[in-house]
Design a protein around this motif. Sequence first.
Motif, PDB file in Angstrom:
ATOM      1  N   PHE A   1     102.221  22.052  64.279  1.00 42.89           N
ATOM      2  CA  PHE A   1     101.409  21.140  65.079  1.00 42.89           C
ATOM      3  C   PHE A   1     102.296  19.997  65.571  1.00 42.89           C
ATOM      4  CE2 PHE A   1     100.917  20.007  60.615  1.00 42.89           C
ATOM      5  CZ  PHE A   1     101.093  18.631  60.587  1.00 42.89           C
ATOM      6  N   GLY A   2     101.945  19.433  66.701  1.00 49.80           N
ATOM      7  CA  GLY A   2     102.814  18.460  67.357  1.00 49.80           C
ATOM      8  C   GLY A   2     103.075  17.216  66.547  1.00 49.80           C
ATOM      9  N   ASP A   3     102.120  16.803  65.709  1.00 52.99           N
ATOM     10  CA  ASP A   3     102.294  15.580  64.938  1.00 52.99           C
ATOM     11  C   ASP A   3     103.297  15.711  63.798  1.00 52.99           C
ATOM     12  OD1 ASP A   3     100.608  14.183  66.546  1.00 52.99           O
ATOM     13  OD2 ASP A   3      98.888  14.222  65.197  1.00 52.99           O
ATOM     14  N   MET A   4     103.864  16.907  63.613  1.00 53.13           N
ATOM     15  CA  MET A   4     104.979  17.011  62.665  1.00 53.13           C
ATOM     16  C   MET A   4     106.103  16.055  63.066  1.00 53.13           C
ATOM     17  SD  MET A   4     105.322  21.064  61.848  1.00 53.13           S
ATOM     18  CE  MET A   4     104.124  21.915  60.821  1.00 53.13           C
ATOM     19  N   ARG A   5     106.309  15.928  64.360  1.00 52.39           N
ATOM     20  CA  ARG A   5     107.337  15.012  64.841  1.00 52.39           C
ATOM     21  C   ARG A   5     106.974  13.563  64.480  1.00 52.39           C
ATOM     22  NH1 ARG A   5     110.981  16.028  68.738  1.00 52.39           N
ATOM     23  NH2 ARG A   5     109.714  17.768  69.519  1.00 52.39           N
ATOM     24  N   LEU A   6     105.704  13.206  64.673  1.00 54.51           N
ATOM     25  CA  LEU A   6     105.248  11.854  64.340  1.00 54.51           C
ATOM     26  C   LEU A   6     105.387  11.583  62.850  1.00 54.51           C
ATOM     27  CD1 LEU A   6     103.796   9.178  65.032  1.00 54.51           C
ATOM     28  CD2 LEU A   6     101.625  10.408  64.700  1.00 54.51           C
ATOM     29  N   ILE A   7     104.973  12.539  62.019  1.00 55.28           N
ATOM     30  CA  ILE A   7     105.081  12.362  60.569  1.00 55.28           C
ATOM     31  C   ILE A   7     106.537  12.233  60.158  1.00 55.28           C
ATOM     32  CG2 ILE A   7     104.648  13.476  58.336  1.00 55.28           C
ATOM     33  CD1 ILE A   7     102.142  14.738  59.660  1.00 55.28           C
ATOM     34  N   GLY A   8     107.401  13.051  60.774  1.00 63.05           N
ATOM     35  CA  GLY A   8     108.831  12.932  60.501  1.00 63.05           C
ATOM     36  C   GLY A   8     109.379  11.569  60.872  1.00 63.05           C
ATOM     37  N   ASP A   9     108.951  11.054  62.035  1.00 58.89           N
ATOM     38  CA  ASP A   9     109.416   9.736  62.478  1.00 58.89           C
ATOM     39  C   ASP A   9     108.885   8.619  61.583  1.00 58.89           C
ATOM     40  OD1 ASP A   9     110.818  10.837  64.568  1.00 58.89           O
ATOM     41  OD2 ASP A   9     109.268  10.434  66.080  1.00 58.89           O
ATOM     42  N   MET A  10     107.635   8.746  61.135  1.00 61.71           N
ATOM     43  CA  MET A  10     107.028   7.693  60.324  1.00 61.71           C
ATOM     44  C   MET A  10     107.601   7.623  58.923  1.00 61.71           C
ATOM     45  SD  MET A  10     102.963   7.936  61.303  1.00 61.71           S
ATOM     46  CE  MET A  10     102.507   6.725  60.055  1.00 61.71           C
ATOM     47  N   TYR A  11     107.783   8.791  58.297  1.00 61.80           N
ATOM     48  CA  TYR A  11     108.119   8.803  56.872  1.00 61.80           C
ATOM     49  C   TYR A  11     109.556   9.208  56.582  1.00 61.80           C
ATOM     50  CZ  TYR A  11     103.089   8.348  56.415  1.00 61.80           C
ATOM     51  OH  TYR A  11     101.800   7.907  56.511  1.00 61.80           O
ATOM     52  N   ARG A  12     110.212   9.856  57.524  1.00 61.97           N
ATOM     53  CA  ARG A  12     111.609  10.268  57.378  1.00 61.97           C
ATOM     54  C   ARG A  12     111.883  10.942  56.025  1.00 61.97           C
ATOM     55  NH1 ARG A  12     114.151   8.609  61.727  1.00 61.97           N
ATOM     56  NH2 ARG A  12     113.369   6.797  62.894  1.00 61.97           N
ATOM     57  N   PRO A  13     111.253  12.082  55.781  1.00 65.53           N
ATOM     58  CA  PRO A  13     111.456  12.761  54.502  1.00 65.53           C
ATOM     59  C   PRO A  13     112.895  13.258  54.348  1.00 65.53           C
ATOM     60  CG  PRO A  13     110.279  14.177  56.028  1.00 65.53           C
ATOM     61  CD  PRO A  13     110.344  12.825  56.674  1.00 65.53           C
ATOM     62  N   ASP A  14     113.412  13.143  53.134  1.00 67.26           N
ATOM     63  CA  ASP A  14     114.743  13.685  52.824  1.00 67.26           C
ATOM     64  C   ASP A  14     114.673  15.189  52.589  1.00 67.26           C
ATOM     65  OD1 ASP A  14     116.451  11.147  52.472  1.00 67.26           O
ATOM     66  OD2 ASP A  14     114.700  10.729  51.232  1.00 67.26           O
ATOM     67  N   LEU A  15     113.585  15.632  51.958  1.00 63.60           N
ATOM     68  CA  LEU A  15     113.393  17.033  51.600  1.00 63.60           C
ATOM     69  C   LEU A  15     112.032  17.486  52.083  1.00 63.60           C
ATOM     70  CD1 LEU A  15     113.876  19.689  49.920  1.00 63.60           C
ATOM     71  CD2 LEU A  15     112.920  18.435  47.958  1.00 63.60           C
ATOM     72  N   VAL A  16     111.996  18.652  52.721  1.00 59.71           N
ATOM     73  CA  VAL A  16     110.731  19.268  53.139  1.00 59.71           C
ATOM     74  C   VAL A  16     110.576  20.595  52.415  1.00 59.71           C
ATOM     75  CG1 VAL A  16     109.493  20.321  55.049  1.00 59.71           C
ATOM     76  CG2 VAL A  16     110.651  18.163  55.393  1.00 59.71           C
ATOM     77  N   LEU A  17     109.425  20.792  51.768  1.00 56.69           N
ATOM     78  CA  LEU A  17     109.053  22.090  51.225  1.00 56.69           C
ATOM     79  C   LEU A  17     108.129  22.731  52.243  1.00 56.69           C
ATOM     80  CD1 LEU A  17     109.807  20.290  48.653  1.00 56.69           C
ATOM     81  CD2 LEU A  17     108.530  21.982  47.361  1.00 56.69           C
ATOM     82  N   ILE A  18     108.620  23.787  52.906  1.00 57.16           N
ATOM     83  CA  ILE A  18     107.963  24.284  54.113  1.00 57.16           C
ATOM     84  C   ILE A  18     107.608  25.766  53.980  1.00 57.16           C
ATOM     85  CG2 ILE A  18     110.207  24.748  55.225  1.00 57.16           C
ATOM     86  CD1 ILE A  18     108.826  23.818  57.886  1.00 57.16           C
ATOM     87  N   PRO A  19     106.352  26.134  54.297  1.00 51.44           N
ATOM     88  CA  PRO A  19     105.961  27.542  54.201  1.00 51.44           C
ATOM     89  C   PRO A  19     106.569  28.364  55.330  1.00 51.44           C
ATOM     90  CG  PRO A  19     104.161  26.232  55.104  1.00 51.44           C
ATOM     91  CD  PRO A  19     105.239  25.263  54.718  1.00 51.44           C
TER      92      PRO A  19
END
Length: 282
Positions: A197-215
């Motif tokens: 979904f497009g807001d993945m970019r927004l969430i990435g920009d807001m929180y800047r995760p170091d590690l993503v556990l992704i399905p």
Amino acid sequence: MSQPSPSTTRLLRKLLAAAALCSATVAFAQNGKTEVLWLGQAATRITTPTGKVIMIDPWLTSNPKTPADFRALTGVGKVDLILVTHAHFDHFADAPALALMHKAPMYGPAGMNQTVTALGILPAELAPRFGKGGTIMPFGPTGVKITAVRAEHSSELAYKNPATGKDEVHVGGEPVGFILEMENGFKIWHMGDTGVFGDMRLIGDMYRPDLVLIPIGGHFVMNPADAAMAVRDMIKPRFALPIHYGTTPVLRGTPAEFLSALGTAPGTARMLVGEPGQKFDF
């Protein structure tokens, strides 16, 4: 001198194993690191730099990918907090039992936990509610910070009614992912089950995760190509750990396909390669 009975011997072994787990947790906490233990599908145990243990989406006892040592719920050691991204069996299954065993709160989507308490699966104090955009600090103002974020999926709660013996389906709220910020600032995004979904970019920009556990399994969640695009072009974490694949025939995506689609351009996240039961330290 008489020998202890077999039942006494088994009890002593369990007590010694529990003591060893507690000692290991204390020693790890003194190192000030974050430990991530993936246990198959989305089940993940996170030990924070101060030694708090958080279980996410604990499907363990019947999970074909969970190592044998962790299929008995006592195998995960102490648990301080449980997070459930949504109500589907392969994420929710063992969460209530762990909550009761450790008297640890099971946080999850508000609608899911309202159903859990209404059905009597857990008492309200063990099923606190929060939702997307909400942030909790369950261990106090200097502890871990956990924020619920969007996931693109569904969340039905399957339930066998003990009074009738019939299978029922109940409202499970809306699915979420979790951003966990450790005491030392290290950030993890456990995405649960989701499509792109497009807001993945927004969430990435807001929180800047170091590690993503992704399905990456496909069919119910992102396939490897979609997941790689989300990591590379939208979220841009330092590390990516593929999850939610290989447990059923329809979850065909593989880490090799994810790695190939991710590429090796400068700045691309490093994919963590490991089997269920492997620990990663950060």
